[in-house]
Design a protein around this motif. Sequence first.
Motif, PDB file in Angstrom:
ATOM      1  N   ILE A 111      41.766  49.945  38.483  1.00  0.00           N
ATOM      2  CA  ILE A 111      42.795  49.873  39.475  1.00  0.00           C
ATOM      3  C   ILE A 111      42.602  48.386  40.105  1.00  0.00           C
ATOM      4  CG2 ILE A 111      43.632  51.026  41.610  1.00  0.00           C
ATOM      5  CD1 ILE A 111      42.401  53.576  40.453  1.00  0.00           C
ATOM      6  N   LYS A 112      43.627  47.859  40.686  1.00  0.00           N
ATOM      7  CA  LYS A 112      43.510  46.420  41.101  1.00  0.00           C
ATOM      8  C   LYS A 112      43.506  46.969  42.495  1.00  0.00           C
ATOM      9  CE  LYS A 112      45.455  41.796  41.163  1.00  0.00           C
ATOM     10  NZ  LYS A 112      46.393  40.901  40.497  1.00  0.00           N
ATOM     11  N   THR A 113      42.252  46.782  43.273  1.00  0.00           N
ATOM     12  CA  THR A 113      42.035  47.130  44.581  1.00  0.00           C
ATOM     13  C   THR A 113      40.729  46.703  44.911  1.00  0.00           C
ATOM     14  OG1 THR A 113      42.378  48.950  46.224  1.00  0.00           O
ATOM     15  CG2 THR A 113      41.458  49.733  44.057  1.00  0.00           C
ATOM     16  N   THR A 114      40.067  46.910  46.236  1.00  0.00           N
ATOM     17  CA  THR A 114      38.797  46.693  46.583  1.00  0.00           C
ATOM     18  C   THR A 114      38.106  48.123  46.475  1.00  0.00           C
ATOM     19  OG1 THR A 114      39.199  47.308  48.794  1.00  0.00           O
ATOM     20  CG2 THR A 114      39.483  44.721  48.084  1.00  0.00           C
ATOM     21  N   PRO A 115      36.677  48.041  46.351  1.00  0.00           N
ATOM     22  CA  PRO A 115      35.871  49.094  46.281  1.00  0.00           C
ATOM     23  C   PRO A 115      36.140  50.115  47.866  1.00  0.00           C
ATOM     24  CG  PRO A 115      34.604  47.715  45.274  1.00  0.00           C
ATOM     25  CD  PRO A 115      35.834  46.814  46.023  1.00  0.00           C
ATOM     26  N   GLU A 116      36.276  49.364  48.657  1.00  0.00           N
ATOM     27  CA  GLU A 116      36.335  49.992  50.073  1.00  0.00           C
ATOM     28  C   GLU A 116      37.751  50.908  50.324  1.00  0.00           C
ATOM     29  OE1 GLU A 116      33.309  47.071  50.240  1.00  0.00           O
ATOM     30  OE2 GLU A 116      35.673  47.083  49.581  1.00  0.00           O
ATOM     31  N   ARG A 117      38.857  49.959  49.531  1.00  0.00           N
ATOM     32  CA  ARG A 117      39.928  50.835  49.397  1.00  0.00           C
ATOM     33  C   ARG A 117      40.415  52.020  48.801  1.00  0.00           C
ATOM     34  NH1 ARG A 117      44.189  51.703  52.652  1.00  0.00           N
ATOM     35  NH2 ARG A 117      46.514  51.543  51.677  1.00  0.00           N
ATOM     36  N   ALA A 145      35.540  41.923  38.865  1.00  0.00           N
ATOM     37  CA  ALA A 145      36.664  40.778  39.237  1.00  0.00           C
ATOM     38  C   ALA A 145      37.392  41.357  40.469  1.00  0.00           C
ATOM     39  CB  ALA A 145      37.328  40.293  37.999  1.00  0.00           C
ATOM     40  N   ASP A 146      38.775  41.177  40.454  1.00  0.00           N
ATOM     41  CA  ASP A 146      39.769  41.614  41.451  1.00  0.00           C
ATOM     42  C   ASP A 146      39.992  43.146  41.381  1.00  0.00           C
ATOM     43  OD1 ASP A 146      41.210  41.408  39.392  1.00  0.00           O
ATOM     44  OD2 ASP A 146      42.886  40.270  40.212  1.00  0.00           O
ATOM     45  N   SER A 147      39.573  43.775  40.296  1.00  0.00           N
ATOM     46  CA  SER A 147      39.949  45.224  40.265  1.00  0.00           C
ATOM     47  C   SER A 147      38.491  46.228  40.200  1.00  0.00           C
ATOM     48  CB  SER A 147      40.433  45.600  38.893  1.00  0.00           C
ATOM     49  OG  SER A 147      41.616  44.717  38.900  1.00  0.00           O
TER      50      SER A 147
END
Length: 265
Positions: free
Chosen positions: A112-118, A208-210
């Motif tokens: 999923i293209k997101t941050t761990p926090e989100r 990376a960014d995911s």
Amino acid sequence: MDDVFRALADPTRRSLLDELFKEDGQTLSALEARLPMTRFGVMKHLKLLEEAGLVVARRQGREKRHFLNAVPIQLIYDRWVSKYAAPWAATLSGLKLQLEERTMEKVFEIYIKTTPERLWEAITNKEMRAKYTFGIQLSSDWTPGSRYEALGGGHATSGLAAGSVVVEGENLEVDPPKRLVQSFRALWSDNVKSEGTTRVTWEIEQIADSCRLTVTHDELRENANPELYGGWPMILSGLKTLLETGEMLTTPGSLMYATDPASGA
């Protein structure tokens, strides 16, 4: 999805998936014994299946076991089939893989293209979670050892009374935003109540960014009712859609559990 289609284009790799479909969690040696090829050949094909996300490898002690991951196939189903199919088609095609598997452990993986926090917020936030779990409301204070419970939304097609407890359990490990381990006792039908308590582990790894999200549903009784774990591909597809597009994923299966639109869930 290009990697998924390339992986599925080869008949040998489809045979490997068929073998894992028959018996999930096999070792390299077990798979090698079932196919007319060298150990190196099996390893090469398994690597391509792992890169496509169709197989997840998990080390257990000295052994490395391979699990069939239905999530990429569910994503293909969601993209091209579900919007055209009648609700019952999901049980005949896209979900057939999950409904027929019978092992002690199920592993599901998705990027999923997101941050761990989100991503952690989407898993633990009551309002966000309801958007991809068919309106079910999950409440907890998310501390180690705390309890949680999930309440049905009361839609006429769900068969669940409003406010009825559909899942309950304990937060065994809470390590934001990396890992959440929960006991899982399903209560939404007599069929799953008899299965007793199982365990669900959420693992988040930034790539990376995911994020790579791995959901492991284990401590399942051998020949456990597929109703207990068959919905994970659809749930994870909905989670990915929500975080990447901000929209709610509508699939045939979601009609079974949708909450009343008037409730705002």
